[in-house]
Each structure stands twice: as C-alpha cells, then as structure tokens.
Motif scaffolding. Structure first.
Motif, PDB file in Angstrom:
ATOM      1  N   ILE A   1     -32.619  28.327  17.111  1.00 15.37           N
ATOM      2  CA  ILE A   1     -33.982  28.662  16.683  1.00 15.37           C
ATOM      3  C   ILE A   1     -34.701  29.263  17.880  1.00 15.37           C
ATOM      4  CG2 ILE A   1     -36.181  27.751  15.862  1.00 15.37           C
ATOM      5  CD1 ILE A   1     -34.650  25.453  14.602  1.00 15.37           C
ATOM      6  N   ASN A   2     -35.278  30.434  17.684  1.00 14.00           N
ATOM      7  CA  ASN A   2     -36.071  31.078  18.726  1.00 14.00           C
ATOM      8  C   ASN A   2     -37.500  31.220  18.208  1.00 14.00           C
ATOM      9  OD1 ASN A   2     -33.890  31.472  20.519  1.00 14.00           O
ATOM     10  ND2 ASN A   2     -33.233  33.233  19.305  1.00 14.00           N
ATOM     11  N   VAL A   3     -38.449  30.585  18.907  1.00 11.27           N
ATOM     12  CA  VAL A   3     -39.852  30.621  18.504  1.00 11.27           C
ATOM     13  C   VAL A   3     -40.605  31.562  19.440  1.00 11.27           C
ATOM     14  CG1 VAL A   3     -41.938  29.260  18.150  1.00 11.27           C
ATOM     15  CG2 VAL A   3     -39.697  28.253  17.684  1.00 11.27           C
ATOM     16  N   ALA A   4     -41.383  32.450  18.848  1.00  7.07           N
ATOM     17  CA  ALA A   4     -42.206  33.382  19.620  1.00  7.07           C
ATOM     18  C   ALA A   4     -43.609  33.367  19.031  1.00  7.07           C
ATOM     19  CB  ALA A   4     -41.624  34.784  19.572  1.00  7.07           C
ATOM     20  N   PRO A   5     -44.610  32.856  19.806  1.00  8.92           N
ATOM     21  CA  PRO A   5     -45.984  32.867  19.282  1.00  8.92           C
ATOM     22  C   PRO A   5     -46.458  34.312  19.128  1.00  8.92           C
ATOM     23  CG  PRO A   5     -45.873  31.826  21.456  1.00  8.92           C
ATOM     24  CD  PRO A   5     -44.504  32.252  21.103  1.00  8.92           C
ATOM     25  N   THR A   6     -47.316  34.528  18.142  1.00  8.73           N
ATOM     26  CA  THR A   6     -47.843  35.878  17.948  1.00  8.73           C
ATOM     27  C   THR A   6     -48.827  36.198  19.066  1.00  8.73           C
ATOM     28  OG1 THR A   6     -49.580  35.039  16.512  1.00  8.73           O
ATOM     29  CG2 THR A   6     -47.565  35.834  15.445  1.00  8.73           C
ATOM     30  N   SER A   7     -49.036  37.457  19.323  1.00 12.50           N
ATOM     31  CA  SER A   7     -49.883  37.889  20.434  1.00 12.50           C
ATOM     32  C   SER A   7     -51.372  37.807  20.124  1.00 12.50           C
ATOM     33  CB  SER A   7     -49.519  39.327  20.837  1.00 12.50           C
ATOM     34  OG  SER A   7     -49.706  40.190  19.741  1.00 12.50           O
ATOM     35  N   THR A   8     -51.712  37.499  18.906  1.00 12.56           N
ATOM     36  CA  THR A   8     -53.128  37.496  18.551  1.00 12.56           C
ATOM     37  C   THR A   8     -53.847  36.234  19.006  1.00 12.56           C
ATOM     38  OG1 THR A   8     -52.665  36.497  16.396  1.00 12.56           O
ATOM     39  CG2 THR A   8     -52.700  38.915  16.514  1.00 12.56           C
ATOM     40  N   GLY A   9     -53.131  35.260  19.539  1.00 10.99           N
ATOM     41  CA  GLY A   9     -53.751  34.036  20.022  1.00 10.99           C
ATOM     42  C   GLY A   9     -54.000  33.023  18.927  1.00 10.99           C
ATOM     43  N   SER A  10     -53.600  33.321  17.713  1.00  9.82           N
ATOM     44  CA  SER A  10     -53.790  32.356  16.624  1.00  9.82           C
ATOM     45  C   SER A  10     -52.664  31.326  16.632  1.00  9.82           C
ATOM     46  CB  SER A  10     -53.820  33.093  15.277  1.00  9.82           C
ATOM     47  OG  SER A  10     -52.558  33.684  15.024  1.00  9.82           O
ATOM     48  N   ASP A  11     -52.717  30.416  15.712  1.00  9.90           N
ATOM     49  CA  ASP A  11     -51.725  29.353  15.625  1.00  9.90           C
ATOM     50  C   ASP A  11     -50.549  29.789  14.753  1.00  9.90           C
ATOM     51  OD1 ASP A  11     -50.628  26.816  16.017  1.00  9.90           O
ATOM     52  OD2 ASP A  11     -51.583  26.004  14.219  1.00  9.90           O
ATOM     53  N   ARG A  12     -50.147  31.024  14.894  1.00 10.65           N
ATOM     54  CA  ARG A  12     -49.037  31.554  14.106  1.00 10.65           C
ATOM     55  C   ARG A  12     -47.882  31.868  15.047  1.00 10.65           C
ATOM     56  NH1 ARG A  12     -50.025  32.779   9.028  1.00 10.65           N
ATOM     57  NH2 ARG A  12     -48.519  34.458   8.861  1.00 10.65           N
ATOM     58  N   SER A  13     -46.672  31.756  14.486  1.00 14.14           N
ATOM     59  CA  SER A  13     -45.465  32.030  15.275  1.00 14.14           C
ATOM     60  C   SER A  13     -44.473  32.808  14.428  1.00 14.14           C
ATOM     61  CB  SER A  13     -44.804  30.721  15.717  1.00 14.14           C
ATOM     62  OG  SER A  13     -45.646  29.997  16.574  1.00 14.14           O
ATOM     63  N   ASN A  14     -43.652  33.538  15.128  1.00 11.99           N
ATOM     64  CA  ASN A  14     -42.493  34.190  14.513  1.00 11.99           C
ATOM     65  C   ASN A  14     -41.260  33.424  14.976  1.00 11.99           C
ATOM     66  OD1 ASN A  14     -43.955  36.238  13.251  1.00 11.99           O
ATOM     67  ND2 ASN A  14     -43.925  37.507  15.103  1.00 11.99           N
ATOM     68  N   VAL A  15     -40.413  33.086  14.056  1.00 14.33           N
ATOM     69  CA  VAL A  15     -39.232  32.284  14.383  1.00 14.33           C
ATOM     70  C   VAL A  15     -38.001  33.014  13.875  1.00 14.33           C
ATOM     71  CG1 VAL A  15     -38.103  30.066  14.019  1.00 14.33           C
ATOM     72  CG2 VAL A  15     -40.572  30.167  14.172  1.00 14.33           C
ATOM     73  N   THR A  16     -36.990  33.082  14.732  1.00 18.47           N
ATOM     74  CA  THR A  16     -35.684  33.607  14.332  1.00 18.47           C
ATOM     75  C   THR A  16     -34.739  32.415  14.239  1.00 18.47           C
ATOM     76  OG1 THR A  16     -36.128  35.681  15.478  1.00 18.47           O
ATOM     77  CG2 THR A  16     -33.833  35.208  14.910  1.00 18.47           C
ATOM     78  N   ILE A  17     -34.143  32.240  13.084  1.00 13.71           N
ATOM     79  CA  ILE A  17     -33.244  31.109  12.835  1.00 13.71           C
ATOM     80  C   ILE A  17     -31.854  31.645  12.540  1.00 13.71           C
ATOM     81  CG2 ILE A  17     -32.794  29.104  11.370  1.00 13.71           C
ATOM     82  CD1 ILE A  17     -35.796  29.109  10.690  1.00 13.71           C
ATOM     83  N   ASN A  18     -30.882  31.156  13.267  1.00 17.80           N
ATOM     84  CA  ASN A  18     -29.480  31.477  12.999  1.00 17.80           C
ATOM     85  C   ASN A  18     -28.830  30.225  12.408  1.00 17.80           C
ATOM     86  OD1 ASN A  18     -29.431  34.171  14.077  1.00 17.80           O
ATOM     87  ND2 ASN A  18     -29.594  33.228  16.093  1.00 17.80           N
ATOM     88  N   LEU A  19     -28.218  30.413  11.256  1.00 19.62           N
ATOM     89  CA  LEU A  19     -27.603  29.264  10.582  1.00 19.62           C
ATOM     90  C   LEU A  19     -26.313  29.683   9.895  1.00 19.62           C
ATOM     91  CD1 LEU A  19     -28.239  29.465   7.239  1.00 19.62           C
ATOM     92  CD2 LEU A  19     -30.517  29.010   8.088  1.00 19.62           C
ATOM     93  N   GLN A  20     -25.602  28.687   9.426  1.00 20.02           N
ATOM     94  CA  GLN A  20     -24.388  28.934   8.652  1.00 20.02           C
ATOM     95  C   GLN A  20     -24.544  28.216   7.319  1.00 20.02           C
ATOM     96  OE1 GLN A  20     -21.367  27.357  11.228  1.00 20.02           O
ATOM     97  NE2 GLN A  20     -21.066  29.314  12.251  1.00 20.02           N
ATOM     98  N   ALA A  21     -24.288  28.949   6.234  1.00 16.70           N
ATOM     99  CA  ALA A  21     -24.258  28.355   4.902  1.00 16.70           C
ATOM    100  C   ALA A  21     -22.792  28.250   4.509  1.00 16.70           C
ATOM    101  CB  ALA A  21     -25.014  29.245   3.915  1.00 16.70           C
ATOM    102  N   PHE A  22     -22.401  27.144   3.923  1.00 16.33           N
ATOM    103  CA  PHE A  22     -20.989  26.870   3.666  1.00 16.33           C
ATOM    104  C   PHE A  22     -20.666  26.999   2.178  1.00 16.33           C
ATOM    105  CE2 PHE A  22     -22.206  24.549   7.450  1.00 16.33           C
ATOM    106  CZ  PHE A  22     -21.264  25.012   8.349  1.00 16.33           C
ATOM    107  N   TYR A  23     -19.414  27.354   1.893  1.00 19.09           N
ATOM    108  CA  TYR A  23     -18.892  27.342   0.537  1.00 19.09           C
ATOM    109  C   TYR A  23     -17.389  27.106   0.575  1.00 19.09           C
ATOM    110  CZ  TYR A  23     -17.285  32.223   1.064  1.00 19.09           C
ATOM    111  OH  TYR A  23     -16.666  33.362   1.464  1.00 19.09           O
ATOM    112  N   ALA A  24     -16.870  26.561  -0.506  1.00 16.34           N
ATOM    113  CA  ALA A  24     -15.450  26.222  -0.591  1.00 16.34           C
ATOM    114  C   ALA A  24     -14.905  26.700  -1.934  1.00 16.34           C
ATOM    115  CB  ALA A  24     -15.245  24.723  -0.460  1.00 16.34           C
ATOM    116  N   PRO A  25     -14.062  27.742  -1.921  1.00 20.59           N
ATOM    117  CA  PRO A  25     -13.488  28.229  -3.187  1.00 20.59           C
ATOM    118  C   PRO A  25     -12.649  27.135  -3.855  1.00 20.59           C
ATOM    119  CG  PRO A  25     -13.061  29.765  -1.397  1.00 20.59           C
ATOM    120  CD  PRO A  25     -13.635  28.526  -0.782  1.00 20.59           C
ATOM    121  N   LEU A  26     -12.652  27.146  -5.176  1.00 18.22           N
ATOM    122  CA  LEU A  26     -11.830  26.186  -5.901  1.00 18.22           C
ATOM    123  C   LEU A  26     -10.362  26.518  -5.695  1.00 18.22           C
ATOM    124  CD1 LEU A  26     -13.819  26.004  -9.240  1.00 18.22           C
ATOM    125  CD2 LEU A  26     -13.843  24.374  -7.362  1.00 18.22           C
ATOM    126  N   SER A  27      -9.578  25.512  -5.471  1.00 21.59           N
ATOM    127  CA  SER A  27      -8.138  25.741  -5.227  1.00 21.59           C
ATOM    128  C   SER A  27      -7.378  25.805  -6.527  1.00 21.59           C
ATOM    129  CB  SER A  27      -7.572  24.622  -4.375  1.00 21.59           C
ATOM    130  OG  SER A  27      -8.214  24.578  -3.121  1.00 21.59           O
TER     131      SER A  27
END
Length: 184
Positions: free
Chosen positions: A158-184
């Motif tokens: 997770i990478n958090v970057a506050p916005t430059s406007t000085g407000s309480d807002r942030s931009n976040v980049t999230i890297n994740l993995q979603a899993f799946y398992a094919p039926l055998s």
C-alpha cells in the motif's frame, strides 16, 4: 478262543480307524468351517458396530447441513473456479461506494500458477488499484477488501500519498492478489 479275540481286537481296531478317519476327514473340517464362519461373523459384527457409529456421527452432522452449505458457499465465493475479474472489479467498486472512497484506476495482470507452492491448482491474479478519498475512510475500505467482500485477496503493498491541496484526502495505490482455483 484266541482266534475270536483276534477278531475282536481287529474289529475294535477297525472301528477305531473308521472313527479316526471320520473325525479327520469329515468332522474336523466341518469344525474348522464352523470356526471360520464364527470368526467371520464376529468380524462382520465389528464392522456393523463401526458403521453404526459412523452413521450416528453423520446423522448428527446432518442436523447442521444448512450451516455446512452456507460455509461451502462462502468458501466457493472466496475461491471461485475462474478468475472472474469483471465480478471482482464490481466488488471493488461496490466496496469503494460503501466506504466513501473512489476506485479510480484498476490494472489486472496475468494469473500466476501457485500449484508448485501450495500443492494444488490455484492461481493468483495480480491487481493494482488506485483509490482516492478521505484518509479516515481508507482503513474501512481496506477492511472491506480483506474481511467483508467475499473474494479471497492478499494485499501485498500500500502506498499512501496525501493530496497537495492540504485537505484530509489521500491517494492510495494498492497492490493485491485475488485468488481462484479451477475445478479439477
């Protein structure tokens, strides 16, 4: 009279031979068969008792069948049989709307085979997303991803970057993995 005794002894010996022959070749095999049948019957009774115990256990478990079906449905939703990326993207959008953040950018990579690592056929679908919103609403969004939404995901960074406007807002980049398992 000696001759009579000889016949008497011979007759007794012959009778003894006939009884021994009858015992060895007729009676003893029947006794052995009877012992075998009794042993088989005892083994069968043990198996019947074991099966009755297993049946009683299954009957108790059957009382909770609806709970098991619900758990199965939940587990199947967490680990679907195909990547279903479009369904997952809709879930991300819904999680954003529910928590008050905006999912603005989503990038889905190629699935990675994890069979060598886990021992069965399962794939990880790398996903990178950009989320913008109030800083206080980002944690509920992450909770929604990891706990509330049905798909099994693993957040790797997770990478958090506050916005430059000085407000309480942030931009976040999230890297994740979603899993799946094919039926055998």
């Amino acid at each position: 009279m000696r001759h009579d005794r000889l016949w008497l002894l011979g007759g007794a010996f012959f009778a003894l031979v006939v009884v021994a022959f009858g015992f060895l070749f007729f009676i003893r095999p029947e006794q052995q068969d009877t012992d075998t049948i009794r042993s088989d019957a005892a083994d069968a009774q043990l198996k019947v008792d074991q099966q009755r115990r297993e049946l009683a256990t299954l009957a108790k478990q059957h009382e909770h069948i609806e709970e098991f079906k619900a758990a199965l449905a939940k587990d199947q939703a967490a680990l679907p049989d195909a990547d279903r990326a479009s369904d997952f993207l809709r879930e991300l959008q819904s999680a954003g709307e529910l928590t008050g953040v905006t999912v603005s950018g989503v990038s889905v990579g190629s699935a990675v085979d994890l069979k060598a690592l886990v021992g069965f056929e399962v794939y990880a679908l790398p996903v990178s997303l950009t989320v913008a919103g109030p800083t206080g609403k980002l944690n509920p969004f992450l909770d929604q991803l990891q706990v509330a939404q049905p798909r099994a995901v693993l957040i790797s960074s997770i990478n958090v970057a506050p916005t430059s406007t000085g407000s309480d807002r942030s931009n976040v980049t999230i890297n994740l993995q979603a899993f799946y398992a094919p039926l055998s």
